[in-house]
Motif scaffolding. Structure first.
Motif, PDB file in Angstrom:
ATOM      1  N   UNK A  38       0.840  -1.184   0.000  1.00  0.00           N
ATOM      2  CA  UNK A  38       0.000   0.000   0.000  1.00  0.00           C
ATOM      3  C   UNK A  38       0.875   1.232   0.000  1.00  0.00           C
ATOM      4  N   UNK A  39       0.298   2.300  -0.471  1.00  0.00           N
ATOM      5  CA  UNK A  39       0.979   3.586  -0.474  1.00  0.00           C
ATOM      6  C   UNK A  39       1.261   3.992   0.966  1.00  0.00           C
ATOM      7  N   UNK A  40       2.314   4.726   1.202  1.00  0.00           N
ATOM      8  CA  UNK A  40       2.622   5.198   2.541  1.00  0.00           C
ATOM      9  C   UNK A  40       1.812   6.437   2.900  1.00  0.00           C
ATOM     10  N   UNK A  41       1.085   6.969   1.915  1.00  0.00           N
ATOM     11  CA  UNK A  41       0.229   8.112   2.203  1.00  0.00           C
ATOM     12  C   UNK A  41      -0.972   7.632   3.003  1.00  0.00           C
ATOM     13  N   UNK A  42      -1.485   8.499   3.856  1.00  0.00           N
ATOM     14  CA  UNK A  42      -2.647   8.123   4.661  1.00  0.00           C
ATOM     15  C   UNK A  42      -3.926   8.098   3.839  1.00  0.00           C
ATOM     16  N   UNK A  43      -4.045   9.009   2.892  1.00  0.00           N
ATOM     17  CA  UNK A  43      -5.230   9.027   2.024  1.00  0.00           C
ATOM     18  C   UNK A  43      -4.787   8.493   0.674  1.00  0.00           C
ATOM     19  N   UNK A  44      -5.174   7.255   0.383  1.00  0.00           N
ATOM     20  CA  UNK A  44      -4.705   6.642  -0.850  1.00  0.00           C
ATOM     21  C   UNK A  44      -5.835   6.014  -1.666  1.00  0.00           C
ATOM     22  N   UNK A  45      -6.995   6.678  -1.644  1.00  0.00           N
ATOM     23  CA  UNK A  45      -8.100   6.205  -2.466  1.00  0.00           C
ATOM     24  C   UNK A  45      -7.754   6.424  -3.935  1.00  0.00           C
ATOM     25  N   UNK A  46      -8.071   5.480  -4.805  1.00  0.00           N
ATOM     26  CA  UNK A  46      -7.813   5.708  -6.230  1.00  0.00           C
ATOM     27  C   UNK A  46      -8.720   6.810  -6.780  1.00  0.00           C
ATOM     28  N   UNK A  47      -8.172   7.636  -7.675  1.00  0.00           N
ATOM     29  CA  UNK A  47      -8.951   8.720  -8.279  1.00  0.00           C
ATOM     30  C   UNK A  47     -10.207   8.201  -8.969  1.00  0.00           C
ATOM     31  N   UNK A  48     -10.156   6.978  -9.480  1.00  0.00           N
ATOM     32  CA  UNK A  48     -11.302   6.422 -10.203  1.00  0.00           C
ATOM     33  C   UNK A  48     -12.528   6.239  -9.304  1.00  0.00           C
ATOM     34  N   UNK A  49     -12.345   6.269  -7.986  1.00  0.00           N
ATOM     35  CA  UNK A  49     -13.473   6.111  -7.056  1.00  0.00           C
ATOM     36  C   UNK A  49     -14.015   7.440  -6.541  1.00  0.00           C
ATOM     37  N   UNK A  50     -13.413   8.552  -6.925  1.00  0.00           N
ATOM     38  CA  UNK A  50     -13.767   9.852  -6.341  1.00  0.00           C
ATOM     39  C   UNK A  50     -15.233  10.232  -6.538  1.00  0.00           C
ATOM     40  N   UNK A  51     -15.872   9.761  -7.580  1.00  0.00           N
ATOM     41  CA  UNK A  51     -17.282  10.111  -7.792  1.00  0.00           C
ATOM     42  C   UNK A  51     -18.192   9.430  -6.765  1.00  0.00           C
ATOM     43  N   UNK A  52     -17.680   8.447  -6.033  1.00  0.00           N
ATOM     44  CA  UNK A  52     -18.471   7.724  -5.029  1.00  0.00           C
ATOM     45  C   UNK A  52     -18.247   8.226  -3.606  1.00  0.00           C
ATOM     46  N   UNK A  53     -17.306   9.136  -3.387  1.00  0.00           N
ATOM     47  CA  UNK A  53     -16.970   9.578  -2.036  1.00  0.00           C
ATOM     48  C   UNK A  53     -18.119  10.293  -1.338  1.00  0.00           C
ATOM     49  N   UNK A  54     -18.875  11.072  -2.072  1.00  0.00           N
ATOM     50  CA  UNK A  54     -19.950  11.847  -1.465  1.00  0.00           C
ATOM     51  C   UNK A  54     -19.431  13.068  -0.717  1.00  0.00           C
ATOM     52  N   UNK A  55     -18.133  13.333  -0.851  1.00  0.00           N
ATOM     53  CA  UNK A  55     -17.521  14.498  -0.212  1.00  0.00           C
ATOM     54  C   UNK A  55     -16.140  14.693  -0.827  1.00  0.00           C
ATOM     55  N   UNK A  56     -15.556  15.839  -0.565  1.00  0.00           N
ATOM     56  CA  UNK A  56     -14.204  16.117  -1.049  1.00  0.00           C
ATOM     57  C   UNK A  56     -13.206  15.614  -0.007  1.00  0.00           C
ATOM     58  N   UNK A  57     -12.209  14.876  -0.454  1.00  0.00           N
ATOM     59  CA  UNK A  57     -11.183  14.347   0.430  1.00  0.00           C
ATOM     60  C   UNK A  57      -9.840  14.873  -0.059  1.00  0.00           C
ATOM     61  N   UNK A  58      -9.047  15.436   0.868  1.00  0.00           N
ATOM     62  CA  UNK A  58      -7.752  15.971   0.479  1.00  0.00           C
ATOM     63  C   UNK A  58      -6.791  15.894   1.659  1.00  0.00           C
ATOM     64  N   UNK A  59      -5.523  16.069   1.355  1.00  0.00           N
ATOM     65  CA  UNK A  59      -4.482  16.109   2.374  1.00  0.00           C
ATOM     66  C   UNK A  59      -4.113  17.547   2.634  1.00  0.00           C
ATOM     67  N   UNK A  60      -3.951  17.896   3.899  1.00  0.00           N
ATOM     68  CA  UNK A  60      -3.583  19.256   4.272  1.00  0.00           C
ATOM     69  C   UNK A  60      -2.715  19.211   5.516  1.00  0.00           C
ATOM     70  N   UNK A  61      -2.208  20.356   5.913  1.00  0.00           N
ATOM     71  CA  UNK A  61      -1.417  20.454   7.138  1.00  0.00           C
ATOM     72  C   UNK A  61      -2.013  21.523   8.029  1.00  0.00           C
ATOM     73  N   UNK A  62      -1.951  21.313   9.315  1.00  0.00           N
ATOM     74  CA  UNK A  62      -2.463  22.304  10.260  1.00  0.00           C
ATOM     75  C   UNK A  62      -1.360  23.290  10.595  1.00  0.00           C
TER      76      UNK A  62
END
Length: 92
Positions: free
Chosen positions: A68-92
């Motif tokens: 698996x990817x070492x990134x915490x958010x590693x959903x494939x882009x092809x599934x983005x239409x099913x998320x029902x929300x915007x998911x992104x990586x950010x820093x506080x």
């Protein structure tokens, strides 16, 4: 088919999500096996479902040889239409 669902040391589902997963899989007629630690699992069938905490799920993927990817958010882009929300990586 078999679903392994994480429980605490007392045998109770470790959170409400685990209980809901139990209800769903049971209604589909799946065999349900409670576990506390993924290392307890003797079977190594990649078709079995594991419902549990992030650490247990990651260890299970490793045991199955799934990289698996070492990134915490590693959903494939092809599934983005099913998320029902915007998911992104950010820093506080």
């Amino acid at each position: 088919m078999r679903a392994y669902i994480q429980a605490n040391k007392s045998g109770e589902f470790y959170n409400v999500n685990a209980f809901i997963a139990f209800e769903g899989f049971a209604s589909l007629g799946w065999e349900i096996i409670k576990f506390h630690d993924v290392n307890e699992m003797k079977e190594n069938n990649p078709e079995d479902i594991v419902v549990g905490g992030i650490g247990n799920v990651r260890r299970r993927l490793e045991k199955l040889g799934i990289e698996r990817s070492q990134r915490e958010i590693d959903y494939p882009d092809s599934l983005s239409s099913y998320f029902g929300r915007k998911i992104w990586t950010t820093r506080i």
